[in-house]
Design a protein around this motif. Sequence first.
Motif, PDB file in Angstrom:
ATOM      1  N   LEU A 250      -7.043 -12.477  -4.154  1.00 37.18           N
ATOM      2  CA  LEU A 250      -7.676 -13.631  -4.793  1.00 37.18           C
ATOM      3  C   LEU A 250      -7.530 -14.883  -3.939  1.00 37.18           C
ATOM      4  CD1 LEU A 250      -9.119 -14.944  -7.185  1.00 37.18           C
ATOM      5  CD2 LEU A 250      -6.897 -15.214  -8.305  1.00 37.18           C
ATOM      6  N   ALA A 251      -6.332 -15.159  -3.454  1.00 38.36           N
ATOM      7  CA  ALA A 251      -6.112 -16.380  -2.673  1.00 38.36           C
ATOM      8  C   ALA A 251      -6.903 -16.364  -1.373  1.00 38.36           C
ATOM      9  CB  ALA A 251      -4.624 -16.552  -2.386  1.00 38.36           C
ATOM     10  N   SER A 252      -6.912 -15.230  -0.671  1.00 40.46           N
ATOM     11  CA  SER A 252      -7.576 -15.177   0.634  1.00 40.46           C
ATOM     12  C   SER A 252      -9.092 -15.286   0.496  1.00 40.46           C
ATOM     13  CB  SER A 252      -7.199 -13.896   1.371  1.00 40.46           C
ATOM     14  OG  SER A 252      -7.597 -12.752   0.642  1.00 40.46           O
ATOM     15  N   ILE A 253      -9.665 -14.575  -0.465  1.00 37.87           N
ATOM     16  CA  ILE A 253     -11.120 -14.606  -0.627  1.00 37.87           C
ATOM     17  C   ILE A 253     -11.570 -15.955  -1.176  1.00 37.87           C
ATOM     18  CG2 ILE A 253     -13.045 -13.588  -1.902  1.00 37.87           C
ATOM     19  CD1 ILE A 253     -11.688 -10.881  -1.578  1.00 37.87           C
ATOM     20  N   ARG A 254     -10.836 -16.470  -2.158  1.00 40.46           N
ATOM     21  CA  ARG A 254     -11.186 -17.783  -2.707  1.00 40.46           C
ATOM     22  C   ARG A 254     -11.109 -18.856  -1.629  1.00 40.46           C
ATOM     23  NH1 ARG A 254      -7.420 -21.568  -5.369  1.00 40.46           N
ATOM     24  NH2 ARG A 254      -8.686 -23.271  -6.213  1.00 40.46           N
TER      25      ARG A 254
ATOM     26  N   GLN B 137     -15.879 -26.768  -5.215  1.00 40.91           N
ATOM     27  CA  GLN B 137     -14.913 -25.711  -4.965  1.00 40.91           C
ATOM     28  C   GLN B 137     -14.768 -24.796  -6.187  1.00 40.91           C
ATOM     29  OE1 GLN B 137     -12.719 -25.870  -1.618  1.00 40.91           O
ATOM     30  NE2 GLN B 137     -14.895 -26.272  -1.550  1.00 40.91           N
ATOM     31  N   LEU B 138     -14.355 -23.559  -5.913  1.00 40.20           N
ATOM     32  CA  LEU B 138     -14.144 -22.566  -6.961  1.00 40.20           C
ATOM     33  C   LEU B 138     -12.701 -22.596  -7.452  1.00 40.20           C
ATOM     34  CD1 LEU B 138     -15.814 -19.336  -5.534  1.00 40.20           C
ATOM     35  CD2 LEU B 138     -16.533 -20.550  -7.583  1.00 40.20           C
TER      36      LEU B 138
ATOM     37  N   THR C 275     -21.901 -15.842   6.901  1.00 40.19           N
ATOM     38  CA  THR C 275     -21.444 -16.078   8.273  1.00 40.19           C
ATOM     39  C   THR C 275     -20.269 -17.047   8.302  1.00 40.19           C
ATOM     40  OG1 THR C 275     -23.631 -15.646   9.212  1.00 40.19           O
ATOM     41  CG2 THR C 275     -22.116 -16.950  10.545  1.00 40.19           C
ATOM     42  N   ILE C 276     -20.383 -18.168   7.574  1.00 39.09           N
ATOM     43  CA  ILE C 276     -19.297 -19.156   7.527  1.00 39.09           C
ATOM     44  C   ILE C 276     -18.060 -18.542   6.875  1.00 39.09           C
ATOM     45  CG2 ILE C 276     -18.590 -21.407   6.647  1.00 39.09           C
ATOM     46  CD1 ILE C 276     -21.579 -22.184   6.624  1.00 39.09           C
ATOM     47  N   TYR C 277     -18.276 -17.845   5.788  1.00 39.46           N
ATOM     48  CA  TYR C 277     -17.178 -17.188   5.068  1.00 39.46           C
ATOM     49  C   TYR C 277     -16.420 -16.249   5.996  1.00 39.46           C
ATOM     50  CZ  TYR C 277     -14.981 -13.689   2.033  1.00 39.46           C
ATOM     51  OH  TYR C 277     -14.090 -12.821   1.465  1.00 39.46           O
ATOM     52  N   ARG C 278     -17.128 -15.413   6.725  1.00 39.03           N
ATOM     53  CA  ARG C 278     -16.482 -14.414   7.570  1.00 39.03           C
ATOM     54  C   ARG C 278     -15.743 -15.036   8.747  1.00 39.03           C
ATOM     55  NH1 ARG C 278     -21.042  -9.551   7.383  1.00 39.03           N
ATOM     56  NH2 ARG C 278     -20.119  -8.480   5.567  1.00 39.03           N
ATOM     57  N   GLU C 279     -16.273 -16.140   9.287  1.00 39.97           N
ATOM     58  CA  GLU C 279     -15.572 -16.810  10.380  1.00 39.97           C
ATOM     59  C   GLU C 279     -14.175 -17.234   9.930  1.00 39.97           C
ATOM     60  OE1 GLU C 279     -18.152 -20.031  11.288  1.00 39.97           O
ATOM     61  OE2 GLU C 279     -19.502 -18.839  12.557  1.00 39.97           O
TER      62      GLU C 279
ATOM     63  N   LEU D 104     -18.151 -23.096   0.960  1.00 39.63           N
ATOM     64  CA  LEU D 104     -18.749 -24.040   0.006  1.00 39.63           C
ATOM     65  C   LEU D 104     -18.585 -25.475   0.491  1.00 39.63           C
ATOM     66  CD1 LEU D 104     -17.579 -22.394  -3.334  1.00 39.63           C
ATOM     67  CD2 LEU D 104     -19.955 -22.619  -2.568  1.00 39.63           C
ATOM     68  N   ALA D 105     -17.419 -25.804   1.033  1.00 39.68           N
ATOM     69  CA  ALA D 105     -17.189 -27.156   1.538  1.00 39.68           C
ATOM     70  C   ALA D 105     -18.131 -27.475   2.692  1.00 39.68           C
ATOM     71  CB  ALA D 105     -15.731 -27.309   1.980  1.00 39.68           C
TER      72      ALA D 105
END
Length: 220
Positions: free
Chosen positions: A17-21, A35-36, A70-74, A28-29
């Motif tokens: 949860l912490a890593s994915i969030r 933010q979630l 793409t941003i998430y995975r980076e 999102l930022a």
Amino acid sequence: MLRALLFDLDGVLIDSLASIRSSMNHALARLGRPQLSPEAARPLIGPPLAESVPVLLETDDAARIDHFITIYREHYQVHAAATSTAMPGLREVLGRLHGRWPLAVATAKPELYARPILEGLGVADRFAAICGGSLDHHRDTKATIIGRALAALDLDGGADVVMIGDRSYDVRGAAEHGIPTIGAAYGMGGEEELREAGARWLIRGLAELPALVERLDAAP
């Protein structure tokens, strides 16, 4: 007798949860979006990103979805291994199961990320196969990933293989191969979702798994 055990990763073997969030909030930022909270992030963990991100962004625009991923995975590739934690009892449970049945991971998370997380937790060697989704997030379903795990074990599914998952996607993907599911009610989906999807059994903590598997293996 059981021939093999297949595991989902997020919410079953690891608390992600912490890593994915964190990675979702990073993306999102960058996009100037709110933010979630942990409660809002939880339902988004488990399904492939190609299914979660349209819900999160409230869009079906492929370019916007791809940009977010793409941003998430980076961010995730750099931080995931350090911020993903083992579910309580992980090493002990895998130690009890390993050697008695072939174990494999079947996760929507790309193997590029899944394997280093399991290596960092010191349990990657417990699995005969670690199969993840493709980086081409438009291609894979849970059923296709489970199919790859079965092929890696030289199996074809059936009622003598068991899936351990925490979301409806795990239950339904396994069912396409004739595999029953042990629902991890301690994970992201919860008991109601798992029951509605058709999970055959439920556990409320990973430590409950070995005793249940031993009973199933001994059943006539």
